[in-house]
Enzyme design. Structure first.
Site, PDB file in Angstrom:
ATOM      1  N   CYS A  21      29.938  52.411  48.161  1.00  0.00           N
ATOM      2  CA  CYS A  21      30.860  52.041  47.478  1.00  0.00           C
ATOM      3  C   CYS A  21      30.736  52.783  46.019  1.00  0.00           C
ATOM      4  O   CYS A  21      30.033  53.861  46.248  1.00  0.00           O
ATOM      5  CB  CYS A  21      30.485  50.503  46.448  1.00  0.00           C
ATOM      6  SG  CYS A  21      29.158  50.065  46.990  1.00  0.00           S
ATOM      7  N   TYR A 264      33.894  64.879  53.039  1.00  0.00           N
ATOM      8  CA  TYR A 264      34.552  63.580  53.199  1.00  0.00           C
ATOM      9  C   TYR A 264      34.512  63.284  51.953  1.00  0.00           C
ATOM     10  O   TYR A 264      35.593  62.664  51.194  1.00  0.00           O
ATOM     11  CB  TYR A 264      34.512  62.753  54.309  1.00  0.00           C
ATOM     12  CG  TYR A 264      35.689  61.689  54.507  1.00  0.00           C
ATOM     13  CD1 TYR A 264      37.101  61.831  54.880  1.00  0.00           C
ATOM     14  CD2 TYR A 264      35.125  60.587  54.727  1.00  0.00           C
ATOM     15  CE1 TYR A 264      37.886  61.452  54.924  1.00  0.00           C
ATOM     16  CE2 TYR A 264      36.333  59.463  55.119  1.00  0.00           C
ATOM     17  CZ  TYR A 264      37.415  59.956  55.082  1.00  0.00           C
ATOM     18  OH  TYR A 264      38.324  59.182  54.677  1.00  0.00           O
TER      19      TYR A 264
END
Length: 476
Positions: A21, A264
């Site tokens: 998150c 990423y």
């Protein structure tokens, strides 16, 4: 080999690691600043870190208002909702679940009441001792409303609040183990906390003399703020009417930022611990060519995180860079997964080949990582079906061989193709004409130093002792 790739339906985004998150917080002394709207924009900038749920809590000094829901930020909030969230401070959260089910009750921030008033918390990361602490709290009479780590942290803080909020937070941070970038909202303070190893990112910014905290610096740009600095590993930052103060809660602190933030997770326009994410990815492409030179006609990147590395590879190799894969950016969480018969064409919904860029050419395909290998195999097939003469797969990270326990949703080892097969076997499994990975030494060179990162998913060595889990999910 075939059994490893014969998994249930995988679309492109699902065959990637997922961060848990993103968090955002603001404390304003300026009445003209709409803290709910700024938090909304901040969460929009952090949407890549979680698409399952979103939430905002605001405080006016006396009471807290909360709104959260399932889905993207744009699906959960509208102008009417934002205008109803009044206050001088706020925290917000976007979630991808790695601990706790993906249901509304587990959406964050988590709001509670304790001796000193109202408190709300939003957490990015994962605790490895949450179950033990939860059981101890339940034995003492605490009733939990969710199944997430964040409520464990909140209840631990509330339980010790008689000693004062700061002392309780310090004691709580010393008790929990794992990764965390946390924002906490009380009736008169905004508090940010980063774990002792700095595994998950957290940074400090300002807007018109008011302070903001976020998982990534790109959220400051989106809300009209300026980056001040990264919050240090083991640091607590307390912001109130008097200004800002910093405290250290851990004697043993050592930076071990998750290397996949650079590979990423993070947006390219983010800077983490002084390192530009975009610059590190471009350098990874350059280093990848230096380590594994090849002659080809065109270089293409897998959107989005593979694009900077593809540009770097093109610069180093002098092989032309082309846009070869088009990404559909309008697929939200309601995307309907196809059935077994349709799954072969599922990747086409999110990624499609620009035929004119690859037809009759020897193609170098750059991606950030290979996890299960299902999508990598399908991408090679798509390129060859579009007329590519050869597909040479290049990966701008080392081979992923181990799971992560610190806030990344990763498969167990039996589902990680790099754990089960050698590189030449992976090449055969995905149908590429050649396959090469960036070395660990090369990754360090791109990041500018050889220490200060967690590379557990590559080597199985973690900054914190991790639970050993077998494929059935039980701990040893």
């Amino acid at each position: 080999m075939e059994l490893l790739l014969q998994r249930p339906y995988e679309c492109y985004d699902e065959d990637k690691f997922h961060d848990e998150c993103g968090v955002y917080g603001i404390f304003s002394k300026s009445p003209q600043i709409n803290v709910a709207k700024r938090t909304y924009y901040g969460l929009y900038a952090l949407q890549h870190r979680g698409q399952e749920s979103a939430g905002i809590v605001t405080c006016d000094g006396k009471s807290m208002n909360c709104h959260k829901g399932m889905g993207l930020v744009s699906e959960v909030f509208n102008n009417e909702i934002i205008n109803g969230l009044q206050g001088h401070s706020a925290i917000g959260h976007v979630r991808y679940s790695t601990a706790g089910d993906s249901v509304l009750k587990n959406a964050q921030p988590v709001l509670g009441e304790f001796k000193l008033g109202s408190i709300a918390i939003a957490h990015n990361g994962n605790l490895i001792n949450a179950d033990i602490i939860r059981e101890l709290l339940e034995d003492s009479g605490v009733v939990f409303q969710t199944s997430i780590d964040s409520e464990v942290i909140l209840n631990l803080i509330a339980k010790g609040s008689g000693k004062g909020i700061l002392k309780s937070i310090i004691d709580t941070m010393q008790a929990i183990k794992g990764s965390f970038g946390i924002v906490i909202l009380t009736e008169n303070e905004l508090i940010g906390v980063r774990d002792p190893y700095g595994i998950r990112p957290l940074c400090l910014g300002e807007i018109d003399g008011n302070y903001i905290i976020a998982s990534e610096s790109c959220a400051f740009d989106a809300t009209g703020g300026n980056f001040i600095r990264d919050i240090e590993p083991g640091e607590i930052v307390v912001i109130n009417e008097q200004g800002i103060k910093s405290y250290n809660f851990g004697e043993k602190t050592k930076c071990a930022t998750c290397s996949f933030e650079y590979i990423y997770f993070a947006r390219p326009d983010t800077i983490i611990d002084g390192i530009s994410v975009n610059d590190s990815r471009v350098k990874a492409g350059i280093k990848l060519f230096e380590e594994h030179p090849i002659e080809a006609d065109v270089v293409i990147g897998v959107p989005d995180s593979g694009m900077p590395a593809a540009i770097g590879f093109s610069k180093a190799s002098k092989i032309p860079f082309e846009i070869g894969l088009i990404k559909n950016r309008y697929i939200g969480r309601t995307f309907i997964a196809p059935n077994q018969e349709e799954r072969e064409s599922a990747v086409n919904v999110k990624l499609n080949v620009l035929k004119e860029s690859v037809e009759g050419k020897s193609v170098v395909l750059i991606d950030d990582s290979i996890v299960r290998g299902t999508t990598s195999k399908r991408l090679v097939e798509l390129l060859k079906n579009a007329g590519a003469k050869e597909v040479h797969f290049r990966v701008c990270s080392p081979v992923v061989k181990y799971p992560c326990y610190f806030g990344i949703d990763t498969p167990y080892r039996d589902a990680l193709i790099g754990s089960q097969l050698e590189i030449h076997e992976i090449k055969e499994a995905i149908g590429a004409d050649s396959l090469e990975y960036l070395s660990t030494e090369g990754l360090y060179e791109c990041l500018g130093k050889s220490e200060g990162f967690c590379t557990g998913c590559f080597h199985g060595k973690y900054p914190i002792s991790a639970p050993v889990k077998e494929c059935n999910g039980e701990e040893n």
